[in-house]
Design a protein around this motif. Structure first.
Motif, PDB file in Angstrom:
ATOM      1  N   LEU A 197      -1.663  -0.682  10.692  1.00 52.67           N
ATOM      2  CA  LEU A 197      -2.363  -1.478   9.639  1.00 52.67           C
ATOM      3  C   LEU A 197      -1.506  -2.569   9.561  1.00 52.67           C
ATOM      4  CD1 LEU A 197      -3.831   1.200   7.409  1.00 52.67           C
ATOM      5  CD2 LEU A 197      -5.011  -0.515   8.809  1.00 52.67           C
ATOM      6  N   ASP A 198       0.026  -2.396   9.578  1.00 56.80           N
ATOM      7  CA  ASP A 198       0.798  -3.544   9.537  1.00 56.80           C
ATOM      8  C   ASP A 198       0.708  -4.643  10.320  1.00 56.80           C
ATOM      9  OD1 ASP A 198       2.249  -2.271   7.242  1.00 56.80           O
ATOM     10  OD2 ASP A 198       3.875  -1.405   8.627  1.00 56.80           O
ATOM     11  N   ARG A 199       0.412  -4.358  11.430  1.00 59.07           N
ATOM     12  CA  ARG A 199       0.177  -5.368  12.474  1.00 59.07           C
ATOM     13  C   ARG A 199      -1.097  -5.983  12.360  1.00 59.07           C
ATOM     14  NH1 ARG A 199       2.714  -1.280  15.559  1.00 59.07           N
ATOM     15  NH2 ARG A 199       0.705  -0.424  16.378  1.00 59.07           N
ATOM     16  N   MET A 200      -2.228  -5.314  11.883  1.00 61.09           N
ATOM     17  CA  MET A 200      -3.279  -5.844  11.625  1.00 61.09           C
ATOM     18  C   MET A 200      -3.305  -6.779  10.342  1.00 61.09           C
ATOM     19  SD  MET A 200      -5.928  -2.639  12.668  1.00 61.09           S
ATOM     20  CE  MET A 200      -7.247  -3.483  12.364  1.00 61.09           C
ATOM     21  N   GLU A 201      -2.516  -6.382   9.289  1.00 59.38           N
ATOM     22  CA  GLU A 201      -2.406  -7.232   8.158  1.00 59.38           C
ATOM     23  C   GLU A 201      -1.720  -8.752   8.453  1.00 59.38           C
ATOM     24  OE1 GLU A 201      -1.658  -6.338   3.614  1.00 59.38           O
ATOM     25  OE2 GLU A 201      -0.201  -5.553   4.952  1.00 59.38           O
ATOM     26  N   GLN A 202      -0.900  -8.637   9.370  1.00 55.44           N
ATOM     27  CA  GLN A 202       0.067  -9.757   9.847  1.00 55.44           C
ATOM     28  C   GLN A 202      -1.100 -10.637  10.471  1.00 55.44           C
ATOM     29  OE1 GLN A 202       3.248  -8.122  12.191  1.00 55.44           O
ATOM     30  NE2 GLN A 202       4.520  -7.599  10.516  1.00 55.44           N
ATOM     31  N   ARG A 203      -1.821 -10.164  11.254  1.00 58.07           N
ATOM     32  CA  ARG A 203      -2.940 -10.967  12.257  1.00 58.07           C
ATOM     33  C   ARG A 203      -4.053 -11.295  11.299  1.00 58.07           C
ATOM     34  NH1 ARG A 203      -3.669  -9.669  18.065  1.00 58.07           N
ATOM     35  NH2 ARG A 203      -2.421 -11.623  18.307  1.00 58.07           N
ATOM     36  N   GLU A 204      -3.911 -11.045   9.920  1.00 56.87           N
ATOM     37  CA  GLU A 204      -5.097 -11.221   8.998  1.00 56.87           C
ATOM     38  C   GLU A 204      -6.388 -10.672   9.207  1.00 56.87           C
ATOM     39  OE1 GLU A 204      -5.000 -15.627   8.573  1.00 56.87           O
ATOM     40  OE2 GLU A 204      -3.046 -15.542   7.667  1.00 56.87           O
ATOM     41  N   LEU A 205      -6.579  -9.411   9.781  1.00 57.49           N
ATOM     42  CA  LEU A 205      -7.523  -8.634   9.929  1.00 57.49           C
ATOM     43  C   LEU A 205      -8.063  -7.997   8.916  1.00 57.49           C
ATOM     44  CD1 LEU A 205      -6.990  -7.732  13.731  1.00 57.49           C
ATOM     45  CD2 LEU A 205      -8.510  -9.465  13.025  1.00 57.49           C
ATOM     46  N   ILE A 206      -6.951  -7.289   8.347  1.00 54.22           N
ATOM     47  CA  ILE A 206      -7.198  -6.371   7.000  1.00 54.22           C
ATOM     48  C   ILE A 206      -6.305  -6.827   5.953  1.00 54.22           C
ATOM     49  CG2 ILE A 206      -7.958  -4.517   8.389  1.00 54.22           C
ATOM     50  CD1 ILE A 206      -4.752  -4.216   6.698  1.00 54.22           C
ATOM     51  N   GLU A 207      -6.700  -6.266   4.756  1.00 55.74           N
ATOM     52  CA  GLU A 207      -5.858  -6.513   3.732  1.00 55.74           C
ATOM     53  C   GLU A 207      -5.765  -5.238   2.766  1.00 55.74           C
ATOM     54  OE1 GLU A 207      -7.419  -9.685   1.036  1.00 55.74           O
ATOM     55  OE2 GLU A 207      -9.074  -8.455   0.583  1.00 55.74           O
ATOM     56  N   ARG A 208      -4.489  -4.874   2.223  1.00 59.28           N
ATOM     57  CA  ARG A 208      -4.227  -3.828   1.601  1.00 59.28           C
ATOM     58  C   ARG A 208      -4.538  -4.063  -0.094  1.00 59.28           C
ATOM     59  NH1 ARG A 208      -0.019  -3.116   5.419  1.00 59.28           N
ATOM     60  NH2 ARG A 208      -0.068  -1.058   6.113  1.00 59.28           N
ATOM     61  N   VAL A 209      -5.346  -3.179  -0.530  1.00 59.30           N
ATOM     62  CA  VAL A 209      -5.815  -3.400  -2.247  1.00 59.30           C
ATOM     63  C   VAL A 209      -5.443  -2.135  -2.974  1.00 59.30           C
ATOM     64  CG1 VAL A 209      -7.744  -3.792  -3.655  1.00 59.30           C
ATOM     65  CG2 VAL A 209      -7.827  -4.524  -1.484  1.00 59.30           C
ATOM     66  N   TYR A 210      -4.192  -2.502  -3.731  1.00 60.03           N
ATOM     67  CA  TYR A 210      -3.593  -1.287  -4.581  1.00 60.03           C
ATOM     68  C   TYR A 210      -4.342  -1.270  -6.034  1.00 60.03           C
ATOM     69  CZ  TYR A 210       0.035  -2.116  -1.010  1.00 60.03           C
ATOM     70  OH  TYR A 210       0.977  -2.219  -0.003  1.00 60.03           O
ATOM     71  N   SER A 211      -4.356   0.046  -6.102  1.00 62.54           N
ATOM     72  CA  SER A 211      -5.112   0.538  -7.364  1.00 62.54           C
ATOM     73  C   SER A 211      -4.111  -0.025  -8.554  1.00 62.54           C
ATOM     74  CB  SER A 211      -5.366   2.085  -7.318  1.00 62.54           C
ATOM     75  OG  SER A 211      -5.585   2.529  -8.613  1.00 62.54           O
ATOM     76  N   PRO A 212      -4.706  -0.767  -9.511  1.00 67.28           N
ATOM     77  CA  PRO A 212      -3.861  -0.885 -10.749  1.00 67.28           C
ATOM     78  C   PRO A 212      -3.273   0.347 -11.306  1.00 67.28           C
ATOM     79  CG  PRO A 212      -6.087  -1.764 -10.584  1.00 67.28           C
ATOM     80  CD  PRO A 212      -6.254  -1.020  -9.636  1.00 67.28           C
ATOM     81  N   SER A 213      -3.748   1.449 -11.552  1.00 68.30           N
ATOM     82  CA  SER A 213      -3.531   2.679 -11.939  1.00 68.30           C
ATOM     83  C   SER A 213      -2.522   3.478 -11.182  1.00 68.30           C
ATOM     84  CB  SER A 213      -4.605   3.486 -12.606  1.00 68.30           C
ATOM     85  OG  SER A 213      -5.602   3.853 -11.512  1.00 68.30           O
ATOM     86  N   ASP A 214      -2.696   3.372  -9.829  1.00 67.60           N
ATOM     87  CA  ASP A 214      -2.082   4.289  -8.899  1.00 67.60           C
ATOM     88  C   ASP A 214      -1.400   3.666  -7.670  1.00 67.60           C
ATOM     89  OD1 ASP A 214      -0.611   6.195  -7.536  1.00 67.60           O
ATOM     90  OD2 ASP A 214      -2.380   7.669  -7.322  1.00 67.60           O
ATOM     91  N   ARG A 215      -0.278   2.702  -7.683  1.00 62.71           N
ATOM     92  CA  ARG A 215       0.078   2.030  -6.615  1.00 62.71           C
ATOM     93  C   ARG A 215       0.147   2.946  -5.097  1.00 62.71           C
ATOM     94  NH1 ARG A 215       0.998  -3.030  -5.765  1.00 62.71           N
ATOM     95  NH2 ARG A 215       2.729  -2.505  -4.450  1.00 62.71           N
ATOM     96  N   ARG A 216       0.027   4.138  -5.320  1.00 62.96           N
ATOM     97  CA  ARG A 216      -0.004   5.070  -4.138  1.00 62.96           C
ATOM     98  C   ARG A 216      -1.513   5.059  -3.388  1.00 62.96           C
ATOM     99  NH1 ARG A 216       1.844  10.460  -6.385  1.00 62.96           N
ATOM    100  NH2 ARG A 216       0.553   9.614  -8.143  1.00 62.96           N
ATOM    101  N   SER A 217      -2.387   4.669  -4.317  1.00 65.16           N
ATOM    102  CA  SER A 217      -3.811   4.717  -3.889  1.00 65.16           C
ATOM    103  C   SER A 217      -4.112   3.317  -3.376  1.00 65.16           C
ATOM    104  CB  SER A 217      -4.667   4.756  -5.141  1.00 65.16           C
ATOM    105  OG  SER A 217      -5.974   4.784  -4.529  1.00 65.16           O
TER     106      SER A 217
END
Length: 154
Positions: free
Chosen positions: A71-91
């Motif tokens: 996922l790190d590599r895919m994020e760098q290639r702008e294929l995916i993005e991580r969306v963090y929960s405002p109430s729980d950053r682990r989610s």
């Protein structure tokens, strides 16, 4: 039960060959944005975008540590993005970018071509029977892992 079986080695060899051929098909179709393993992640997300990493790991069969680096590599290639929960950053949910969404039709062409190679000479009944048997093998292995080792997809 039969004492000597070749199922495990056949599955391993099929997986290796399938992976090499799929990579060549991606190249032949001019797809350089992702590799075959990343395509498996994208496939799951094209089916259900915005899912938790744990669910993505379960659906792809990848360990969370392996998935995280992919996922790190895919994020760098702008294929995916991580969306963090405002109430729980682990989610963390994984979402497709517009760029990745635009690649789906190309991937489906390659996937269809791979299916034609994979099931050449099979009747529909044979395909269903094979997939039913493989599903049983997967269920047996999953049950063993979960029961004996705990759910260690981490």
């Amino acid at each position: 039960m039969i004492r000597k079986t070749d199922g495990g080695i056949l599955i391993t060899r099929i997986k290796q060959l399938q992976g090499r051929i799929f990579e060549k098909l991606l190249t032949a179709h001019g797809i350089s944005e992702f590799n075959g393993a990343q395509g498996r992640i994208l496939f799951v997300l094209w089916e259900q975008d915005g899912i938790l990493i744990s669910e993505l790991a379960r659906k792809t069969g990848l360990a969370k540590t392996t998935l995280t680096s992919m996922l790190d590599r895919m994020e760098q290639r702008e294929l995916i993005e991580r969306v963090y929960s405002p109430s729980d950053r682990r989610s963390v949910k994984i979402r497709l970018t517009k760029r990745a969404a635009g690649l789906q039709a190309h991937y489906e062409q390659v996937s269809e071509e791979m299916n034609q190679i994979f099931y050449k000479g099979f009747s529909n009944e044979e395909i269903r029977s094979l997939e039913k048997g493989l599903g049983k093998v997967l269920a047996n292995l999953t049950e063993k892992e979960d029961h004996t080792y705990g759910n260690q997809h981490d």
